[in-house]
Design a protein around this motif. Structure first.
Motif, PDB file in Angstrom:
ATOM      1  N   ILE A 120      12.374  41.962   0.311  1.00 40.99           N
ATOM      2  CA  ILE A 120      11.547  43.162   0.417  1.00 40.99           C
ATOM      3  C   ILE A 120      12.421  44.293   0.935  1.00 40.99           C
ATOM      4  O   ILE A 120      13.009  44.189   2.017  1.00 40.99           O
ATOM      5  N   HIS A 121      12.534  45.356   0.147  1.00 44.82           N
ATOM      6  CA  HIS A 121      13.305  46.534   0.537  1.00 44.82           C
ATOM      7  C   HIS A 121      12.413  47.753   0.355  1.00 44.82           C
ATOM      8  O   HIS A 121      11.947  48.011  -0.758  1.00 44.82           O
ATOM      9  N   THR A 122      12.160  48.501   1.415  1.00 48.74           N
ATOM     10  CA  THR A 122      11.416  49.748   1.259  1.00 48.74           C
ATOM     11  C   THR A 122      12.409  50.893   1.118  1.00 48.74           C
ATOM     12  O   THR A 122      13.532  50.845   1.614  1.00 48.74           O
ATOM     13  N   GLY A 123      11.966  51.949   0.445  1.00 52.40           N
ATOM     14  CA  GLY A 123      12.815  53.110   0.219  1.00 52.40           C
ATOM     15  C   GLY A 123      12.230  53.948  -0.902  1.00 52.40           C
ATOM     16  O   GLY A 123      11.073  53.797  -1.283  1.00 52.40           O
ATOM     17  N   LYS A 124      13.052  54.835  -1.439  1.00 46.27           N
ATOM     18  CA  LYS A 124      12.597  55.715  -2.506  1.00 46.27           C
ATOM     19  C   LYS A 124      12.259  54.906  -3.749  1.00 46.27           C
ATOM     20  O   LYS A 124      13.044  54.072  -4.194  1.00 46.27           O
ATOM     21  N   SER A 125      11.064  55.168  -4.294  1.00 46.42           N
ATOM     22  CA  SER A 125      10.636  54.457  -5.494  1.00 46.42           C
ATOM     23  C   SER A 125       9.817  55.414  -6.345  1.00 46.42           C
ATOM     24  O   SER A 125       8.664  55.717  -6.021  1.00 46.42           O
ATOM     25  N   GLY A 126      10.410  55.898  -7.415  1.00 46.57           N
ATOM     26  CA  GLY A 126       9.727  56.872  -8.253  1.00 46.57           C
ATOM     27  C   GLY A 126       9.421  58.132  -7.473  1.00 46.57           C
ATOM     28  O   GLY A 126      10.296  58.722  -6.838  1.00 46.57           O
ATOM     29  N   ALA A 127       8.150  58.538  -7.471  1.00 47.22           N
ATOM     30  CA  ALA A 127       7.745  59.742  -6.748  1.00 47.22           C
ATOM     31  C   ALA A 127       7.456  59.462  -5.275  1.00 47.22           C
ATOM     32  O   ALA A 127       7.238  60.389  -4.493  1.00 47.22           O
ATOM     33  N   ASP A 128       7.461  58.198  -4.878  1.00 50.91           N
ATOM     34  CA  ASP A 128       7.155  57.817  -3.490  1.00 50.91           C
ATOM     35  C   ASP A 128       8.437  57.616  -2.696  1.00 50.91           C
ATOM     36  O   ASP A 128       9.325  56.877  -3.118  1.00 50.91           O
ATOM     37  N   MET A 185      10.385  39.489  -5.421  1.00 53.47           N
ATOM     38  CA  MET A 185      11.128  40.736  -5.200  1.00 53.47           C
ATOM     39  C   MET A 185      10.135  41.883  -5.095  1.00 53.47           C
ATOM     40  O   MET A 185       9.387  42.146  -6.043  1.00 53.47           O
ATOM     41  N   ILE A 186      10.112  42.561  -3.943  1.00 49.26           N
ATOM     42  CA  ILE A 186       9.261  43.744  -3.785  1.00 49.26           C
ATOM     43  C   ILE A 186      10.159  44.908  -3.378  1.00 49.26           C
ATOM     44  O   ILE A 186      10.579  45.015  -2.223  1.00 49.26           O
ATOM     45  N   MET A 187      10.468  45.761  -4.333  1.00 48.92           N
ATOM     46  CA  MET A 187      11.322  46.923  -4.097  1.00 48.92           C
ATOM     47  C   MET A 187      10.739  48.184  -4.733  1.00 48.92           C
ATOM     48  O   MET A 187      11.330  49.252  -4.648  1.00 48.92           O
ATOM     49  N   SER A 188       9.609  48.028  -5.394  1.00 50.24           N
ATOM     50  CA  SER A 188       8.938  49.143  -6.044  1.00 50.24           C
ATOM     51  C   SER A 188       7.495  48.727  -6.304  1.00 50.24           C
ATOM     52  O   SER A 188       7.063  47.631  -5.913  1.00 50.24           O
ATOM     53  N   GLY A 189       6.747  49.604  -6.952  1.00 45.73           N
ATOM     54  CA  GLY A 189       5.380  49.264  -7.304  1.00 45.73           C
ATOM     55  C   GLY A 189       4.381  49.545  -6.196  1.00 45.73           C
ATOM     56  O   GLY A 189       4.724  50.010  -5.104  1.00 45.73           O
ATOM     57  N   SER A 190       3.126  49.234  -6.463  1.00 48.39           N
ATOM     58  CA  SER A 190       2.032  49.557  -5.546  1.00 48.39           C
ATOM     59  C   SER A 190       2.136  48.805  -4.223  1.00 48.39           C
ATOM     60  O   SER A 190       1.716  49.314  -3.171  1.00 48.39           O
ATOM     61  N   ASN A 191       2.693  47.605  -4.234  1.00 47.19           N
ATOM     62  CA  ASN A 191       2.808  46.836  -2.991  1.00 47.19           C
ATOM     63  C   ASN A 191       3.752  47.495  -1.991  1.00 47.19           C
ATOM     64  O   ASN A 191       3.608  47.297  -0.774  1.00 47.19           O
ATOM     65  N   LEU A 192       4.720  48.267  -2.493  1.00 47.49           N
ATOM     66  CA  LEU A 192       5.676  48.907  -1.588  1.00 47.49           C
ATOM     67  C   LEU A 192       4.977  49.940  -0.705  1.00 47.49           C
ATOM     68  O   LEU A 192       5.273  50.048   0.494  1.00 47.49           O
ATOM     69  N   ALA A 193       4.041  50.678  -1.275  1.00 45.89           N
ATOM     70  CA  ALA A 193       3.269  51.647  -0.488  1.00 45.89           C
ATOM     71  C   ALA A 193       2.398  50.936   0.543  1.00 45.89           C
ATOM     72  O   ALA A 193       2.233  51.413   1.677  1.00 45.89           O
ATOM     73  N   LEU A 194       1.846  49.783   0.180  1.00 49.94           N
ATOM     74  CA  LEU A 194       1.012  49.011   1.116  1.00 49.94           C
ATOM     75  C   LEU A 194       1.854  48.472   2.267  1.00 49.94           C
ATOM     76  O   LEU A 194       1.420  48.470   3.424  1.00 49.94           O
ATOM     77  N   ILE A 195       3.056  48.024   1.957  1.00 46.99           N
ATOM     78  CA  ILE A 195       3.968  47.529   2.993  1.00 46.99           C
ATOM     79  C   ILE A 195       4.386  48.659   3.922  1.00 46.99           C
ATOM     80  O   ILE A 195       4.416  48.509   5.154  1.00 46.99           O
TER      81      ILE A 195
END
Length: 269
Positions: A182-190, A243-253
């Motif tokens: 799990i990596h949070t960071g810039k993803s598309g417009a988020d 692998m969670i590095m993008s998508g809707s789950n990243l905003a929830l995390i």
């Protein structure tokens, strides 16, 4: 005789007042001048247990068992609030840190040149704020290279990893130990940068001769098992693992990170 007694009482009262003032002046808690230091210590836990990498079975409320191998996060934009409501913004140039569970020294942020005062609150960011990132790579100084060395950044165009959480997991549907990342960071417009504000249970008395230690618990279980419940097995990509590095789950995390941190206690030594 009465006159002499009155004089003796008056002299004694003056002496007691002098001693009291002297004691107040000598008490470090009352000498609120100059600058001091403040240690902010991050202690990673999983629920109620101290986090141990690579050997600890950690069970989520979703019935998944995690063996955590690595946890890192960037701490930035520190703001300290005094008891009178005034704030001190820690200088940006010195205000970006990488906390790594595998590196004990990194888990204590040693803040310097803090105006003396009684502090009651801290605010900090998780990640590098978008304005700082948009200012360009040269503005980052050595920090971007440091982040790359710590595996906390992709290419410059992809940006920083604000939080890294990795290991192996099993569940009722994934019975073979499987990798998760799990990596949070810039993803598309988020951009997925998060700020957290914490109250202190006791005042942190910053003085020239007192360096308080603010001890913060970081419950890494909350990354996927907070207000928003994320099942790793639902994100399993077969041979690549979960692998969670993008998508809707990243905003929830990212939203979960608001409740990941709590101040356990403050030492005024």
């Amino acid at each position: 005789m009465k006159f002499q007694l009155k004089n003796i009482v008056a002299v004694m009262a003056m002496a007691l007042a002098f001693v009291s003032c002297s004691n107040d002046d000598e008490n470090p808690a009352n000498n609120i001048t100059g600058t001091g230091k403040l240690d902010v210590e991050y202690d990673n836990v999983f629920g109620s247990a101290d986090l141990i990498l690579n050997s600890q079975a950690n069970v989520t409320s979703q019935g998944e068992t995690l063996n955590v191998s690595d946890v890192k996060y960037i701490i930035s934009n520190i703001v300290l609030t005094k008891e009178d409501g005034s704030t001190f913004v820690y200088p940006k140039a010195q205000g970006y840190f990488i906390v790594s569970e595998a590196n004990e020294a990194s888990r204590v942020l040693k803040l310097e040149n803090i105006p003396a005062g009684n502090y009651t609150k801290i605010k900090f960011g998780i990640g590098v704020d978008e304005a700082q990132y948009n200012a360009g790579q040269t503005v980052q100084g050595d920090f971007f290279a440091y982040a790359q060395d710590e595996d906390m950044a992709w290419s410059w165009s992809a940006g920083y990893k604000h939080l890294l959480f990795e290991g192996m997991f099993t569940s009722s549907s994934v019975t073979t130990s499987t990798q998760f990342m799990i990596h949070t960071g810039k993803s598309g417009a988020d951009y997925n940068y998060k700020e957290v504000t914490l109250n202190f249970p006791d005042k942190a008395l910053v003085r020239t001769n007192i360096t308080p230690d603010v001890h913060i618990f970081a419950d890494v279980a909350k990354i996927i098992d907070g207000t928003n419940k994320i099942k790793l097995s639902d994100n399993n990509m077969g041979g690549m693992g979960a692998m969670i590095m993008s998508g809707s789950n990243l905003a929830l995390i990212t939203a979960n990170l608001s409740n990941m941190f709590t101040v356990n206690h403050v030492h005024n030594d």
